[in-house]
Scaffold this motif. Structure first.
Motif, PDB file in Angstrom:
ATOM      1  N   VAL A  79      47.720  32.542  31.713  1.00  0.00           N
ATOM      2  CA  VAL A  79      47.736  33.130  33.049  1.00  0.00           C
ATOM      3  C   VAL A  79      49.085  32.889  33.728  1.00  0.00           C
ATOM      4  O   VAL A  79      49.371  33.463  34.775  1.00  0.00           O
ATOM      5  N   PHE A  97      38.703  24.895  35.512  1.00  0.00           N
ATOM      6  CA  PHE A  97      39.604  24.748  36.651  1.00  0.00           C
ATOM      7  C   PHE A  97      39.193  23.560  37.509  1.00  0.00           C
ATOM      8  O   PHE A  97      38.037  23.146  37.515  1.00  0.00           O
ATOM      9  N   PHE A 149      32.350  32.173  40.198  1.00  0.00           N
ATOM     10  CA  PHE A 149      32.396  33.408  40.976  1.00  0.00           C
ATOM     11  C   PHE A 149      31.385  33.309  42.109  1.00  0.00           C
ATOM     12  O   PHE A 149      30.179  33.245  41.866  1.00  0.00           O
ATOM     13  N   HIS A 156      30.180  35.275  44.336  1.00  0.00           N
ATOM     14  CA  HIS A 156      29.247  36.351  44.653  1.00  0.00           C
ATOM     15  C   HIS A 156      28.221  36.547  43.540  1.00  0.00           C
ATOM     16  O   HIS A 156      27.410  37.462  43.610  1.00  0.00           O
ATOM     17  N   ASP A 188      41.022  33.991  46.088  1.00  0.00           N
ATOM     18  CA  ASP A 188      41.437  32.869  45.251  1.00  0.00           C
ATOM     19  C   ASP A 188      41.808  33.391  43.861  1.00  0.00           C
ATOM     20  O   ASP A 188      40.942  33.759  43.077  1.00  0.00           O
ATOM     21  N   ARG A 194      42.587  32.073  41.253  1.00  0.00           N
ATOM     22  CA  ARG A 194      42.039  31.367  40.099  1.00  0.00           C
ATOM     23  C   ARG A 194      40.763  32.020  39.579  1.00  0.00           C
ATOM     24  O   ARG A 194      40.436  31.901  38.405  1.00  0.00           O
ATOM     25  N   LEU A 195      40.041  32.719  40.486  1.00  0.00           N
ATOM     26  CA  LEU A 195      38.837  33.412  40.024  1.00  0.00           C
ATOM     27  C   LEU A 195      39.217  34.497  39.029  1.00  0.00           C
ATOM     28  O   LEU A 195      38.565  34.675  38.002  1.00  0.00           O
ATOM     29  N   GLN A 231      41.958  34.510  37.227  1.00  0.00           N
ATOM     30  CA  GLN A 231      42.452  33.832  36.027  1.00  0.00           C
ATOM     31  C   GLN A 231      41.294  33.352  35.171  1.00  0.00           C
ATOM     32  O   GLN A 231      41.310  33.490  33.942  1.00  0.00           O
ATOM     33  N   ALA A 232      40.261  32.801  35.835  1.00  0.00           N
ATOM     34  CA  ALA A 232      39.101  32.310  35.090  1.00  0.00           C
ATOM     35  C   ALA A 232      38.450  33.459  34.327  1.00  0.00           C
ATOM     36  O   ALA A 232      38.148  33.337  33.140  1.00  0.00           O
ATOM     37  N   ALA A 233      38.263  34.595  35.007  1.00  0.00           N
ATOM     38  CA  ALA A 233      37.604  35.734  34.353  1.00  0.00           C
ATOM     39  C   ALA A 233      38.413  36.208  33.152  1.00  0.00           C
ATOM     40  O   ALA A 233      37.856  36.585  32.116  1.00  0.00           O
ATOM     41  N   ARG A 234      39.741  36.166  33.283  1.00  0.00           N
ATOM     42  CA  ARG A 234      40.566  36.629  32.164  1.00  0.00           C
ATOM     43  C   ARG A 234      40.479  35.664  30.984  1.00  0.00           C
ATOM     44  O   ARG A 234      40.421  36.087  29.834  1.00  0.00           O
ATOM     45  N   THR A 235      40.470  34.352  31.255  1.00  0.00           N
ATOM     46  CA  THR A 235      40.337  33.419  30.127  1.00  0.00           C
ATOM     47  C   THR A 235      38.950  33.538  29.499  1.00  0.00           C
ATOM     48  O   THR A 235      38.770  33.175  28.347  1.00  0.00           O
ATOM     49  N   ASN A 248      41.094  43.456  32.672  1.00  0.00           N
ATOM     50  CA  ASN A 248      41.646  43.513  34.024  1.00  0.00           C
ATOM     51  C   ASN A 248      40.852  44.472  34.904  1.00  0.00           C
ATOM     52  O   ASN A 248      40.756  44.272  36.116  1.00  0.00           O
ATOM     53  N   ARG A 257      34.727  43.873  39.448  1.00  0.00           N
ATOM     54  CA  ARG A 257      33.564  42.993  39.500  1.00  0.00           C
ATOM     55  C   ARG A 257      33.881  41.643  40.131  1.00  0.00           C
ATOM     56  O   ARG A 257      32.967  40.915  40.500  1.00  0.00           O
ATOM     57  N   ILE A 258      35.155  41.275  40.216  1.00  0.00           N
ATOM     58  CA  ILE A 258      35.482  39.984  40.825  1.00  0.00           C
ATOM     59  C   ILE A 258      36.245  40.204  42.134  1.00  0.00           C
ATOM     60  O   ILE A 258      35.804  39.814  43.207  1.00  0.00           O
ATOM     61  N   PRO A 273      34.384  42.699  44.947  1.00  0.00           N
ATOM     62  CA  PRO A 273      33.227  42.101  45.620  1.00  0.00           C
ATOM     63  C   PRO A 273      33.596  40.904  46.492  1.00  0.00           C
ATOM     64  O   PRO A 273      33.033  40.719  47.567  1.00  0.00           O
ATOM     65  N   CYS A 274      34.563  40.096  46.035  1.00  0.00           N
ATOM     66  CA  CYS A 274      34.927  38.921  46.827  1.00  0.00           C
ATOM     67  C   CYS A 274      35.615  39.334  48.121  1.00  0.00           C
ATOM     68  O   CYS A 274      35.578  38.612  49.110  1.00  0.00           O
ATOM     69  N   ARG A 276      29.346  33.229  55.310  1.00  0.00           N
ATOM     70  CA  ARG A 276      29.196  33.146  53.860  1.00  0.00           C
ATOM     71  C   ARG A 276      29.635  31.799  53.323  1.00  0.00           C
ATOM     72  O   ARG A 276      30.554  31.203  53.787  1.00  0.00           O
TER      73      ARG A 276
END
Lengths: 350, 220
Positions: free
Chosen positions: A46, A81, A87, A89, B114, B116-117, B119-123, B128, B134-135, B138-139, B220
């Motif tokens: 990343v 992390f 996530f 949501h 954020d 990092r969310l 980045q986390a999804a990509r790892t 993309n 989806r990330i 919605p966020c 939230r």
């Protein structure tokens, strides 16, 4: 087997890291802001290093000379992390499903549920992360990371977001889950105790530069640089000058110390662990000190000593409450340091 | 009372808001990744209509869309269509004036995301496209919806640029805002007040919706 060699220019220093992990858990130990997290991000893909080479189980993930840079999706690197990056949501179940993109759509739900069960989260499947406890969040992050079947795990200060009473429990759980994992694990930490408990190999990082890998026992027994000594928990580090093969002078403390270990030519400092300073005079390495401050912690007493012939630089001595009681609240104290407990150190960072 | 101006205002505002919703989000998303210098320049250019007087925007639009100006004359020669003085000409005016509102709210929402969310999804092996839809979306949803509603509210009230680009033709290009001006000009205060009440009611409802959205965001 993970082999890493990267350089990357950062704002205040240049990251220059080289290490290899082959089996078990390797620790990257360093103070905060020394480039540990950036190193993990470069491995995960990343962030992009300026140059270097990263090889995972024979697969080249990154090679600046050959112009190879796999995407994070292609790397199969699992990253935990620091604050888990769940996530917000999505429910717990959806979080795990998000890691199952490699499975056919109809199998994802069942597999995600099975994974939640393995991590004792099955009953919480419908909760969003903000309705989970700190421990449950970490478990969910771990479950999600492992569901993607990565070939290497990168753990970024995994326990720093937890309260101390939870930390012990989560550490035990983590060790259990890691024992069932076949690939390599890299753990980033600034906590030497955590590193001692979780890892066998350690690589010290100082302002972006890595030192050669060694076993945790080696680091604790004989740290050889100032930063390694500090990170291994050595409370007393002061500048020193080499006098002979086995003698050093510490002007700030006003000591001339004999060492058991040979003194390197490049010596810059010596380190003395707080619990290696013993009360009472001795033939060698003995000094009279004024007691400047006494701090009592749960199971030990920390005594701040000012050597009478020193330049005002203090030493910290750690005793058991009984040992301290035997000194009778003395205002001055003769102490000695066994020569095999004087650690000759090189490198900067005093 | 002839309700045409209300219908026209609502449809112009709706079309302009939808257009601005997508272009504003796209601009915010792509500009965020550009080098700092380019970003600064584009940011100023895209926010300018927010602070310029709407008459200046209207003037500049006429220089582009007017029948004797580059785009306007080309469309006239090719399709035989006039770009100004139609009911839908107001869409151009309103969209340009409202765009910065959507762009800036979307940018704020994306900036507070954020990273990092993603980045986390990509790892975790996600594409993309997945990360964006989806990330990231919605966020940032609450912020983006708030931006859209705010844009709509401002769109309903646009007067200056609209009156220059679309003019005022009763039953054709009249909007609530231009209607009120016209009624005041001919001294029909009674009808003017009714339109003013309608306008205040719509704007209040929309702003209430923005506040509710922002409250939900905070909770939230």
């Amino acid at each position: 087997m993970l082999e890493v060699r990267i350089r990357k220019k950062l704002d205040s220093f240049t990251l220059d890291v080289q290490f290899a992990a082959d089996g078990g858990v390797l620790a990257l130990l360093g103070a905060s802001g020394c480039g540990k997290s950036m190193t993990l991000k470069c491995i995960a893909g990343v962030e992009r290093p300026d140059s270097g080479r990263i090889v995972l189980n024979g697969r080249v993930l990154f090679d600046s000379d050959e112009g190879i840079c796999l995407t994070p999706q292609q790397r199969r690197v699992g990253m935990l992390f620091q604050d888990y990056a769940l996530f917000p949501h999505m429910t717990a179940l959806e979080n795990v499903k998000a890691a199952l993109g490699h499975l056919p759509r109809r199998r994802r739900e069942a597999e995600a549920m099975a994974q939640l069960e393995r991590f004792q989260l099955a009953e919480l499947f419908a909760r969003t992360p903000d309705r989970l406890s700190g421990g449950q969040r970490q478990r969910l992050a771990l479950a999600r990371m492992l569901a993607a079947q990565p070939e290497v795990l990168l753990l970024d200060e995994p326990f720093s977001a937890l309260d101390s009473h939870l930390r012990d429990q989560m550490e035990r759980e983590m060790i259990r889950h890691l024992q069932g994992y076949a690939g390599d694990v890299v753990l980033v930490s600034h906590d030497r105790d955590e590193v001692c408990r979780m890892c066998r190999q350690v690589c010290v990082l100082t302002r972006g530069r890595s030192e050669p890998r060694r076993t945790v026992q080696e680091l604790m027994a004989s740290p050889d640089t100032v930063s390694a000594a500090r990170l291994s928990g050595c409370k007393n580090v002061s500048s020193a000058v080499r006098i002979s093969e086995h003698t050093v002078s510490c002007p700030d403390w006003g000591f001339t110390l004999e060492t058991a270990a040979p003194v390197p030519d490049a010596l810059t400092a010596v380190g003395i662990r707080a619990h290696h300073i013993a009360p009472g005079a001795a033939e060698r390495n003995s000094a009279v000190c004024r007691v400047a401050q006494v701090r009592r912690s749960a199971f030990s007493v920390l005594v701040t000593l000012l050597p009478e012939r020193g330049e005002g630089e203090a030493l910290t001595m750690e005793l058991s409450p009984e040992e301290w009681a035997a000194q009778g609240e003395a205002e001055t104290l003769a102490v000695h340091i066994p020569p095999d407990c004087v650690l000759p150190l090189t490198g900067g960072g005093l | 009372m002839d309700w045409y101006p209300l219908l026209n205002s609502l449809r112009v505002a709706a079309i302009a808001s939808v257009a601005v919703f997508f272009t504003g989000i796209a601009a915010a998303h792509y500009i965020a990744r550009l080098p700092r210098a380019v970003k600064g320049v584009l940011d100023v250019a895209l926010t300018l209509p927010l602070v310029l007087p709407p008459t200046v925007v209207g003037f500049l639009l006429l220089r582009l869309l007017g029948p004797r100006h580059p785009l306007g004359s080309w469309v006239w020669d090719t399709f035989g269509v006039r770009l100004t003085m139609q009911w839908w000409s107001a869409v151009f005016a309103v969209a340009v004036v409202v765009f910065p509102l959507m762009y800036r709210t979307a940018r704020g929402a994306f900036e507070s995301f954020d990273e990092r969310l993603a980045q986390a999804a990509r790892t975790l092996g996600r594409s993309n496209t997945y990360v964006f839809w989806r990330i990231r979306m919605p966020c940032c949803r609450q912020g983006l919806i708030a931006g859209a509603v705010l844009s709509f509210a401002r769109a309903i009230g646009e007067y200056g640029a609209t009156s220059m680009v679309a003019g005022y033709t009763p039953g054709k290009t009249a909007t609530v805002a231009t209607e009120v001006y016209q009624l005041w000009r001919i001294g029909d205060n009674e009808t003017a007040i009714r339109w003013v009440a309608v306008n205040i009611a719509i704007s209040a409802v929309v702003l209430l919706a923005v506040n509710l959205l922002e409250k939900r965001e905070r909770n939230r």
